[in-house]
Motif scaffolding. Structure first.
Motif, short mmCIF file in Angstrom:
data_model
loop_
_atom_site.label_atom_id
_atom_site.label_comp_id
_atom_site.label_asym_id
_atom_site.label_seq_id
_atom_site.Cartn_x
_atom_site.Cartn_y
_atom_site.Cartn_z
N GLY A 81 -1.48 1.33 -19.13
CA GLY A 81 -1.29 0.10 -19.89
C GLY A 81 0.11 -0.47 -19.72
N GLY A 82 0.26 -1.78 -19.99
CA GLY A 82 1.58 -2.40 -19.95
C GLY A 82 1.99 -2.86 -18.56
N VAL A 83 3.29 -3.12 -18.42
CA VAL A 83 3.83 -3.71 -17.19
C VAL A 83 4.74 -2.69 -16.51
CG1 VAL A 83 5.18 -5.61 -16.24
CG2 VAL A 83 3.76 -5.98 -18.28
N TYR A 84 4.56 -2.53 -15.21
CA TYR A 84 5.35 -1.53 -14.49
C TYR A 84 5.42 -1.89 -13.01
CZ TYR A 84 0.45 0.05 -14.71
OH TYR A 84 -0.91 0.09 -14.73
N SER A 85 6.16 -1.08 -12.29
CA SER A 85 6.31 -1.30 -10.85
C SER A 85 5.09 -0.79 -10.11
CB SER A 85 7.56 -0.55 -10.39
OG SER A 85 7.65 -0.58 -8.97
N SER A 86 4.85 -1.33 -8.92
CA SER A 86 3.75 -0.84 -8.08
C SER A 86 3.85 0.65 -7.83
CB SER A 86 3.75 -1.59 -6.74
OG SER A 86 5.01 -1.54 -6.12
N ILE A 87 5.06 1.18 -7.74
CA ILE A 87 5.20 2.62 -7.46
C ILE A 87 4.63 3.47 -8.59
CG2 ILE A 87 7.21 2.31 -5.97
CD1 ILE A 87 8.95 3.48 -8.23
N ASP A 88 4.59 2.91 -9.79
CA ASP A 88 4.09 3.69 -10.93
C ASP A 88 2.59 3.96 -10.81
OD1 ASP A 88 6.45 4.07 -12.67
OD2 ASP A 88 6.49 1.90 -12.56
N VAL A 89 1.88 3.12 -10.06
CA VAL A 89 0.46 3.41 -9.85
C VAL A 89 0.32 4.77 -9.17
CG1 VAL A 89 -1.65 2.66 -8.66
CG2 VAL A 89 -0.16 0.97 -9.76
N LEU A 121 -2.75 5.37 3.95
CA LEU A 121 -3.06 6.68 3.36
C LEU A 121 -2.62 7.83 4.26
CD1 LEU A 121 -6.51 5.89 1.75
CD2 LEU A 121 -4.50 6.73 0.53
N THR A 122 -2.59 7.61 5.58
CA THR A 122 -2.25 8.73 6.48
C THR A 122 -1.21 8.36 7.52
OG1 THR A 122 -4.00 8.13 8.04
CG2 THR A 122 -4.60 9.66 6.28
N SER A 123 -0.89 7.06 7.66
CA SER A 123 0.00 6.63 8.75
C SER A 123 1.44 6.59 8.28
CB SER A 123 -0.40 5.24 9.23
OG SER A 123 -1.71 5.24 9.70
N HIS A 124 2.33 6.77 9.24
CA HIS A 124 3.76 6.70 8.95
C HIS A 124 4.43 6.02 10.13
CE1 HIS A 124 3.41 9.39 5.42
NE2 HIS A 124 2.46 9.97 6.14
N VAL A 141 -8.61 0.14 -10.68
CA VAL A 141 -8.84 -1.07 -9.87
C VAL A 141 -7.55 -1.87 -9.87
CG1 VAL A 141 -10.23 -3.15 -9.55
CG2 VAL A 141 -11.22 -1.15 -10.72
N THR A 142 -7.05 -2.17 -8.69
CA THR A 142 -5.84 -2.99 -8.65
C THR A 142 -5.80 -3.79 -7.36
OG1 THR A 142 -3.45 -2.99 -9.06
CG2 THR A 142 -4.31 -1.21 -7.68
N ALA A 143 -4.69 -4.45 -7.14
CA ALA A 143 -4.48 -5.25 -5.93
C ALA A 143 -3.13 -4.85 -5.35
CB ALA A 143 -4.50 -6.73 -6.26
N ASP A 144 -2.85 -5.37 -4.19
CA ASP A 144 -1.58 -5.02 -3.55
C ASP A 144 -0.57 -6.16 -3.58
OD1 ASP A 144 -3.23 -6.46 -1.89
OD2 ASP A 144 -2.86 -5.27 -0.10
N HIS A 145 -1.06 -7.36 -3.84
CA HIS A 145 -0.20 -8.56 -3.93
C HIS A 145 -1.10 -9.72 -4.27
CE1 HIS A 145 -1.93 -10.18 -0.30
NE2 HIS A 145 -1.86 -8.95 0.21
N GLY A 146 -0.54 -10.89 -4.44
CA GLY A 146 -1.35 -12.05 -4.77
C GLY A 146 -1.29 -13.15 -3.72
N HIS A 147 -2.06 -14.18 -4.00
CA HIS A 147 -1.92 -15.50 -3.36
C HIS A 147 -1.81 -16.48 -4.53
CE1 HIS A 147 -3.29 -14.66 0.87
NE2 HIS A 147 -3.74 -13.58 0.27
N ALA A 158 0.84 -1.20 0.00
CA ALA A 158 0.00 0.00 0.00
C ALA A 158 0.87 1.24 0.00
CB ALA A 158 -0.93 -0.01 1.20
N THR A 159 1.97 1.19 0.73
CA THR A 159 2.92 2.31 0.74
C THR A 159 3.42 2.60 -0.66
OG1 THR A 159 3.58 1.83 3.01
CG2 THR A 159 5.14 3.08 1.67
#
Lengths: 695, 695
Positions: free
Chosen positions: A639-647, A291-294, A493-499, A230-231
């Motif tokens: 579109g395409g493939v990228y790092s989570s940070i790009d979101v 979203l607000t915690s550190h 719409v996305t996810a943060d990781h998989g199973h 999420a970070t």
């Protein structure tokens, strides 16, 4: 001795790369610091122009172990910053800040599992400084150099060159926690009818015009948790498992780690936009929290809840005045201890939010009746909200849940679903944004229990949550269209990781039940052409208007599903009608941290022995890239493939949040609004009582 | 009694939908025919305008079982066709063809696993007709009505309204057989270095501008095999497991099923374009076969190889004159029986190809030396080609493989890789297309052993194959750029189905080996933050120029990998240095079709009991949507989520293959070129000797 923790980078020391790599992996000294000089944010990090962040410097002096030194870290280290090609300046000059005080501590870690079993800890002494709330404005490459002990560590940082032009007025970000493409495929199969290979309807996600994949790995491990991921999604900075909005440092204090400003904080500070936070988890859980915690410890739930309303007040930080809506479960961090909660500073957080101007609702009836004009806190259960399957099909399970948001052990029988919460959030944010010069809004809506139910191998409930998310997306699109806001709103719409979940055939449960021999039971599984068609659709009585859910959750022929990794458990491939599954349990007489097949679970099934450490009673996250669906203004860059940070960078681009020069009033408008209201300025020192990190 | 097979639709009879559904799933009477009147192509099918296809009508009269009738199928059934809203005509008038002869047969099937165990077969008598090589030209909705026994079955067909304008001169279609997003993520992790969460390089696939997902399910089962899925990708028509380029009918004859024209056939017939076929499988395997073969039984390998060179000659069908290149393994269908092969009509197919104008090469040296101007057959191994890992790292395994393309039991030690074959294919197709008025080319290049190695749980070899595919993509893009053809070429990368594979952490193999207790061994697995970084990169000595492969395949810390479903096996999470893995075996004294842990495999590991029927000695395909990567002219329609058949329509659109009116010379130019050359016009009747279908 300080906190015991478990990191070490893959490259332990510059001079001994290969041999150190081979022996440091399970644990790491500090994952982002392969040498003995540590810069946080470390090498190779990206920044949004104008995004606030902290800098942490550490000089490590291992006392023993494979990296042993004299144990005395260089306390006279220096740090310079400059654009690559320009001359570097001391950080104090470059950022215009005072020289921070020197801090020292020690910590210990284990070099591998053998050392762990033998309790042979390696101790490290640390000298450190932290620069708070700085920013880089000019796009380009920067170079930070930490000099110590006659050597140095360099971090290259990149400020992205992004347009400051805002394309999207609103952003609606949906997160299916733990949701993979495999799960979307399975959910489609059980909720949408096929005729001769053609789906008669498809998922709302399937209709999005732009598809991407994001890589979810951590900064220092290839499997992430939901805090860390999420970070990445919210700040553009990957971090470490359990960390929220910070790069994890090696100190014991879980609130002093170097922070990065989040999309919610940036949106509010730079545009005055309105923020809404919705989740089916307890609201202090990682995905809403980030979203607000550190903090480096997502388990600091009380402090997380405080950060929603007050932001960060222990150090100079960005402006924050609370979201317009905060909807979810997790009354346990709102009810005061006298009523069974565990809250920050032992306060009643319902009262704290009321004092901050929030109305408070505790069930769906109140939620629907609430004004769209006021800030609204909606906490509907003690902990995580009840699953869609139990709220809509196996409703008897609501009885005896003792999960009411008053923490009094009553049943929360009138809970809203994700759709109820999200549509109300849209109404409130839209009303309040319209009344505020059309400032626009950002809503994060999380289907948390896709992940939570996948963890406990409860496939049916997990897919129910995924279908509820999809139904929420569909309803939100329709509602935004009715409001005339669809074309102003970027929906992601996305996810943060998989199973590691997939479907591999069907199961004739009648045949499975009819046999006692476990090997005979397995012959009930039908792969390939024997899988046939889905019997979850149009074979029962359940109907949900124009929403797509299975009409029969317990057909004779169910899905054969499984994970790449699991604890010891038993499979009968049937829906668990009596409530969420408990696949593995501790058995009396064995060590507390050892788990076995739950004798009460899936009794008609056959045993599947685990592939995870025996201390795991549930499944774990997996590596897979996860999908990103985008529609609306700014969609084209998803579109395409990228790092989570790009979101993060893509959303920030759509909102035009890049700022290549400092705001004129900057030094006068941050960190003051709530800083002294409750009389605390440093979370940890006053209140270091929160438990160990959760996963 | 006719052939015994295993289908029945989810809806067994219109009058008894719900009860029949509940009892017919593992086996189906005929999956595409829920009622007793069957139209093939069935309801809900799409067509490219002008695409040739056959029509098969069947009237079923079950003799016994839950659908029992008087057992006499109505032989006076009629069939009409018309555009929806227009008046319908008898099919003979509508298509301008003669009324076909009536055929009759019977077949039997089992209603469920209990019936199967008890050998209680249900028998069905059938009356049937087939219309050969018809086409629909005008876009829109059509209605086919089969009337029988006073009732009727209707099939709605849709001819897509697509542009006839060609956007792409060439198409390069890569298929990673069995390749999923999860596997791409894992391959990236072991072959590309990360620093602090940033990949220093990424996969060639990652750089494609457009990403889609395709749903791989069959027409009559939700899990597909590679024959059926290749049919969907190449023809725009989903089919049944084991079927190549046909809708499967219920007759015993595996060569009389109704055909659909493939992308290769259409491209050649309509544009005169050049076709190339490349695979690392034996070349008669499903994915290459489906470009020119039309049979319900993918196991008819000899006939498949004949179809490459001669096309379909047993019925009136489309033009075909053979591909410009055919590269792969599978000499077993080329060497005559006298040399150990098993060929169609017992011919020497090397000679058959030579007679048809092909040069023939049998190793990489000859391949590289071959002229770019001539049609070329390259068969490099007896069966499937050797994996990248064995050709490049564990090269000792090439010795003793007895896999040479002369079928004489020699070792094939000079095999080309997928990259060698694909680049040579490009050179030949480009040369020959340039000499033929720049007609353009279509090349299909398959990495077959991603699937084959995943089936046997050999993660390392599977990921090696995936990386070789990616390296081939990268090299092909560079080569096309050098040739000046990149901007003329649509490149599509996709898969045909998945396996339920994922990575869930690392494994300290030293720790695993150091313990004997299986439960202790499991504690070597490191999830979440304990996964650390990939140790496959930059920790060993292997280097491959600018290609990205692991530098160390056996680091101390390996990947923890697993499947959603597997046979009984043992895991030690180490590379299998002595050649591809054999996870499960039959054990003497048990029934031949029962498999157990292979005592010789992964000896240092712990046992994982299976979740598949005990008759499976390897893993199976899974449900997941698979990725589609596209770049080049026409790329823009490949984004988002769609059916596998849309890959065909998207490629056909890029090539402008839609034809809304018949060619003027149509009746004179098909099916004649090779029809009488070898004197056979009906495969099966002369030669029904091929074995059961493979998977």
């Amino acid at each position: 001795m300080g906190k015991l923790h478990f990191p070490l980078s893959a490259v332990a020391a510059a001079a001994a790369v290969l041999c150190s790599v081979a022996s440091a992996q399970t644990f790491q000294r500090l994952g982002t610091c392969p040498t003995l000089g540590c810069i946080l944010p470390p090498d190779q990090q990206d920044f949004l122009a104008g995004q606030y962040f902290d800098i942490r410097l550490e000089v490590h002096a291992p006392v023993n172990g494979s990296e042993a030194t004299d144990g005395r870290p260089d306390e006279n280290f220096t740090f310079t910053v400059g654009k690559v090609g320009d001359s570097a300046q001391p950080a104090t000059e470059f950022f215009g800040v005072d020289e921070p005080e020197l801090e020292t501590w020690d910590f210990s870690w284990y070099e591998d599992l053998f050392a762990y079993d033998d309790d042979r800890a390696s101790v490290v002494n640390v000298a450190s400084k932290a620069y708070r709330r700085v920013a880089l404005y000019e796009p380009g490459e920067y170079e930070g150099v930490l000099s110590y002990n006659g050597t140095s560590t360099t971090a290259y940082w990149r400020v992205r060159d992004l347009s400051e032009t805002r394309k999207a007025k609103n952003v609606l970000l949906f997160i299916g926690d733990g949701m993979t493409t495999n799960m979307i495929t399975a959910a489609r199969l059980i909720a949408h009818k096929q005729i001769n290979g053609r789906y008669q309807s498809t998922m709302a996600m399937d209709k999005f015009p732009v598809l991407g994949h994001q890589m979810t790995h951590s900064i220092d491990s290839f499997i992430t948790d939901s805090a860390n991921s999420a970070t990445a999604l919210y700040t553009g900075h990957k971090s470490t498992v359990n960390a929220l909005g910070v790069y994890r440092d090696s100190s014991e204090d879980t609130f002093d780690d170097p922070k990065v400003e989040t999309i919610a904080e940036l949106f509010y500070r730079i545009t005055g936009g309105h923020v809404g936070i919705v989740s089916t988890a307890y609201i202090a859980d990682a995905t809403p929290a980030a979203l607000t915690s550190h903090t480096s410890d997502r388990g600091e739930y009380g402090a997380v809840v405080d950060s929603f309303v007050h932001g960060i007040v222990n150090y100079t930080w960005t402006e924050w005045s609370g979201p317009d809506v905060l909807f979810g479960g997790g009354a346990e961090q709102f009810c005061p201890p006298s009523q069974g909660g565990e809250t920050y500073m032992d306060l009643n957080y319902y009262d704290v939010f009321r004092d901050a101007g929030y109305s408070v609702v505790s069930n769906n009836t109140e939620l629907q009746a609430a004004s769209d004009s006021d800030r609204l806190l909606g906490i509907f259960t003690t902990s995580t909200m009840t699953t869609w399957l139990d709220r809509n099909v196996y409703t008897d399970n609501l009885e005896g849940s003792e999960n009411s948001p008053d923490c009094q052990g009553n049943d929360a029988t009138d809970q809203p679903g994700l759709k109820n919460m999200t549509l109300k959030a849209i109404d409130i944010l839209q009303t309040r944004s319209s009344a505020d010069d059309d400032a626009g809004w950002f809503i994060m809506s999380e289907a948390a229990s896709v992940d939570k139910q996948m963890h406990i191998l409860d496939y049916d409930r997990a897919l129910g949550e995924l279908l509820e998310l999809d139904d929420t997306i569909k309803a939100s699109i329709n509602h935004l269209r009715e409001l005339g806001e669809l074309e102003n709103t970027l929906i992601v719409v996305t996810a943060d990781h998989g199973h590691g979940f997939d479907v591999f055939g069907n199961v004739d449960t009648k045949y499975l039940n009819a046999h006692d021999d476990p090997r005979k039971k397995r012959n009930a599984v039908g792969p390939y052409e024997r899988s046939g068609l889905s019997q979850y659709i149009n074979t029962g009585d359940l109907r949900y208007g124009d929403s797509n859910f299975p009409s029969n959750w317990s057909p004779r022929y169910t899905l054969a599903e499984g994970f790449g990794a699991n604890p010891d458990h038993r499979e009968n491939y049937r829906v668990h009608k009596n409530g969420p599954r408990l696949p593995a349990v501790n058995i009396s007489g064995f060590p507390e941290e050892e788990f076995f097949v739950n004798p009460e679970d899936a009794k008609s099934g056959f045993i599947v022995n685990g592939t995870l450490p025996v201390s795991y009673d549930q499944g774990v996250h997996s590596l897979t890239d996860v999908p990103v669906f985008a529609m609306g203004p700014g969609q084209e860059i998803f579109g395409g493939v990228y790092s989570s940070i790009d979101v993060f960078y893509h959303i920030a681009t759509a909102l035009g949040l890049s700022r290549t020069s400092p705001p004129e009033t900057e030094t006068n408008n941050w960190g003051k609004k709530y800083g002294s209201k409750f009389g605390y300025h440093h979370y940890t020192e006053q209140n270091p009582r929160y438990g160990p990190p959760a996963q």
